[in-house]
Design an enzyme around this catalytic site. Structure first.
Site, short mmCIF file in Angstrom:
data_model
loop_
_atom_site.label_atom_id
_atom_site.label_comp_id
_atom_site.label_asym_id
_atom_site.label_seq_id
_atom_site.Cartn_x
_atom_site.Cartn_y
_atom_site.Cartn_z
N ASP A 1 13.28 18.17 -40.33
CA ASP A 1 14.44 17.72 -40.38
C ASP A 1 15.21 17.78 -38.97
OD1 ASP A 1 17.32 18.35 -42.59
OD2 ASP A 1 17.31 16.84 -40.92
N HIS B 1 22.66 20.21 -42.96
CA HIS B 1 21.47 20.06 -42.03
C HIS B 1 21.65 20.97 -40.92
CE1 HIS B 1 19.92 16.22 -43.80
NE2 HIS B 1 21.11 15.97 -43.94
#
Lengths: 554, 554
Positions: free
Chosen positions: A193, A366
């Site tokens: 990610d 994130h």
């Protein structure tokens, strides 16, 4: 294809943010990771959602052994009903993820026909030939996981959507030793990610929001409204906690918020102290200073609760001077305008609005650059595929990996439909497969394509101008009309003269044609009328409505 | 109205960013400050620009003595042609501002009929009863000014769009002593630019961009593309300067960029060293490392040069691996998506893209909080009107002013059409006047309103579905059709069955009506057909195209 070859085929979620879906193929078996949706961009007029094109999977339906879901966000589970409708395969996920999936499948009437398998982070199990191990990660929704997929000679690790939160609200931190162990064993390829690769440092823990909430709750005089993502269970928990701390009751507003809270509380992911929640009808019975309204609309979505409250269209919640609104989210790229508009409306009505970056009332789910570096350090992959980012994130990631000694020929910038082949000899990009976007509008899936979108864009720009003429099928004479019907082009009540002139243009054009009552003649006639009218309208207005000539044979 | 009363009436540019225009009224005379345009927001489909509604001025046309322009940005001069077309009054402005205005008036064929008066910052002159002094400011376009308007007993100061740049590129800094002097004399009301009130500290000088340009130019291997606002003459000067420093030639791409450079160079605002500029056709004759392409498109505007270059649709400029693109601007709120898209396309094609905030290649033209505080300190106004900001900026400004000891009852949160009355006794909001937005689409001004926009939005969402029927005027029988014409609704080639069923619905609906060949019956018939078809289509598709029944009497 070499016998031991493993193929990684992203069907979504690469060089784009949204519709995450990856196929892993080995020895005639296929494992699917996630089935997410993407929200349409500005040009996709009238489109509700965008899902991955799974044509590749449908052609090999018998090989697809199952779908593993990393977590319950819409960009990872939102396409599932559409996929399962065409490809009935079992689904694996954690408790909260499956809780959200169940609710979705129920809406689509697919619950009874779907085989759901509950797993916990840390479990190890098989799906076909795929030896799968799940590793707990922290994210902006609980119960998320990364995956290790072991195959002969090849180990693939998918990071899931992750951040390194060492003090998560639910007390379940990211499994750092787990990732380290995989790195020790040997990771062939890592899908990682890279959403926040442009942001330096280490992303903050969810807990810092609690501190900010306390500061705001402490000084707020009127009622407090908190807007957040309905899936951000930990954030919602913090709102309940802080409300209780300051003796305020919480009202939940917004269907998806209420639904998610119900699922999360049922499954034990949310602890709501007895008596701390009251119904929206009870708002008038309380002083504003006793209230916290927990609502959807943090993205300024047009029909969401906060947006309607901001423009005074919500029947039960009104903004009063002295109210405090906390927007506990940052705008997803593309939504900045909508969020700004809502913020302005709230200020206009006398509320004090607190939003990032004016005050740190939100942290991302994130990891930032240092978190990505840590993931690479732990897993020490041979090859890397940055996912969940756009081209610019991928480019920055390649730089970051380079700084860490991972040369660019070991980082694969993959796009949807690309195929990465891994075997004993190394890794290389193979021949692309068909993949892409499928647009969903209403209940129609896939029929809204370029033609329909282009027409909608044309209509959106300058409206439509329909010319209807009745023509005698034998003589070719005009026996009815031309009638003009127009919408979205010009203010008709003041356009009388223009309309009459347009009719004259139509008649003049028809005069010049030799009409023989033949279908092909009609096509030519329509084309001539369209050109003549369009040219006339543009000359008079500098606008280009869609001109549609209709000829009725009588 | 009290004899000495001065009225300040914003017609645009308050609680919104764009279409700046303010009327100052005293003793039956009106002075207008600026005539700007605003770009349409997302919902204003097909609209080109938005200008202020000047109905108030038109009703008092003989009282309007002139328009003073603070600087040459579109949100201050863009509506001028439309205003002058209805209200032919003289216009005052500085050299560069009038240079840009001339070009605009020429396009609209108004140059010959307009009286233009050249002023320099620091001048003092009269327009009717208004004693005007101009004070130099620095901004993101040269030759900008603030204004002092002296009237008996009342002095109004307008800051213009300003920043405090002590080291401006053209060597003409903001006139700090000038503002101080006004403060010393006494300022009744200050209209102050509060765009960047959310940003702490002091905004940096234009010069820091030069340092960043040098860093980038030094290490760039391929060609360099710089995208900036065509009006940012100082930025353009820095590009030419740095290019010369590194021995690169500059190519100018983009019509507005070329046009503005021509005007600026003509009037002495831009110095282009001999031989440093080459034509776009010469690009193939040079090595990439010798080139700098100066282009428009820093906002990702769909038809702009950079956007077309990014998707490889520009005939003369192609992106090659190793090229460097500097986006020397930040996205105007609302444009973030478009800019991000362009950046992604450029990365995809192998360019390295440098943009704020990854690297400081842009500085704002508006002052931050400390600059706003300085303006308030210098001018010491009795009353303050924050302008050029949205509701949230105004709210933050009121806080900032409060921190400086200016109580909130001396800060006026004005909206378009509000009236502030100033006289010997103080200041108060008077009765609102009619004001608002006028939408311009093509050459039509003002006819695109709610009805047209709403229709465009409907068409944009699900397209149109036209049902055409020919009916015998005597018998009421259907003699032609129903024919269906549809665009933007569904993919017609696969919708054959749906279309046939829709026709059946139409015929069934008509059967139930008793049609007498009367116009009112047609209205009822159309309404019934519309409902029945819309209901049918929604049930089958969950889409709501605009259903338009057309009945032709034959």
């Amino acid at each position: 294809m070499h016998n031991g070859t493993v193929r990684i085929i992203p069907l979504g979620g690469v060089c784009e943010i949204g519709k995450n879906m990856t196929a892993i193929e080995h020895a005639d078996e296929i494992l699917v990771i996630d089935s997410g949706l993407m929200f349409p961009d500005e040009e996709m007029l009238g489109v509700d959602i965008v899902i991955p094109d799974i044509g590749y999977l449908l052609e090999r339906a018998d090989r697809v052994k199952g779908i593993v879901l990393t977590h319950g966000h819409e960009d990872h589970i939102g396409a599932l009903p559409y996929v399962l409708r065409q490809l009935n395969v079992p689904v694996w996920g954690t408790k909260l993820t499956l809780g959200l999936v169940r609710s979705k499948l129920e809406e689509h009437k697919l619950l009874d026909s779907t085989e759901l398998h509950l797993v916990a982070p840390g479990d190890r199990f098989n799906i076909g030939c795929f030896d799968i191990e799940t590793i707990r990660v922290t994210h902006s929704i609980p119960d998320g996981m990364g995956l290790a997929i072991r195959l002969p000679g090849v180990t693939i690790v998918h990071s899931g959507d992750f951040k390194f939160d060492y003090t998560p609200l639910d007390g379940k931190p990211v499994d750092v030793p787990g990732f380290a162990r995989l790195g020790e064993e040997g990771v062939t390829a890592l899908l990682v990610d890279c959403t926040n690769v442009e942001k330096p440092g280490h992303v903050q823990s969810e807990r810092v929001v609690a501190t900010m909430f306390e500061t705001v709750f402490r000084s707020a005089k009127g009622k407090i409204i908190v807007a957040a993502f309905a899936s951000n269970i930990n954030r919602i928990q913090q709102v309940f906690n802080t409300a209780a701390e300051f003796g305020r009751k919480v009202v939940v507003v917004g269907r998806s918020m209420a639904q998610n809270i119900e699922i999360a509380e049922d499954l034990g992911y949310l602890k709501i102290p007895d008596g701390s929640r009251i119904r929206v009808e009870e708002i008038p019975d309380r002083y504003p200073a006793e209230l916290v309204i927990m609502t959807t609309g943090s993205q300024g979505e047009p029909l969401s609760a906060l947006t309607r409250i901001a423009v005074d269209e919500h029947k039960k919640v009104k903004i009063e001077k002295g109210d405090t609104v906390i927007i506990s989210a940052t705008p997803i790229p593309g939504n900045e305008d909508l969020v700004a508009r809502t913020i302005n409306h709230l200020f206009k009505r006398g509320a004090d609005v607190i939003y990032d970056p004016i005050a740190p009332v939100h942290v991302s789910g994130h990891g930032n650059r240092d978190d990505i570096r840590l993931m690479l350090s732990l897993t020490r992959p041979k090859y890397v595929i940055p996912v969940h980012g756009e081209h610019r994130h991928v480019a920055k990631f390649i730089e970051l990996a380079g700084d860490m000694g991972i040369p660019s020929d070991r980082v694969f910038r993959m796009e949807v439909g690309d195929v990465l082949e891994l075997d004993g000899e190394g890794a290389r990009l193979g021949e692309k497969v068909a993949a892409g976007d499928v647009l969903v509008d209403g209940i129609g899936v896939g029929d809204v394509g370029d033609v329909v979108l282009r027409d909608r864009q044309h209509l959106a720009g300058d409206g439509m101008f329909i010319v209807v003429i009745g023509i005698d099928r034998n003589t070719g004479a005009v026996v009815a009309g031309p009638d003009i019907i127009s919408h979205g082009f010009i203010f008709m009540e003041e356009a009388g003269e223009l309309i009459e002139e347009a009719k004259a243009v139509v008649l003049a054009t028809l005069d010049e044609l030799v009409v023989e009552g033949d279908a092909t003649e009609w096509a030519a006639a329509k084309s001539d009328i369209r050109s003549a009218v369009a040219k006339f309208l543009y000359a008079r207005t500098h606008r280009r409505p869609m001109v549609v000539p209709v000829i009725m044979e009588i």
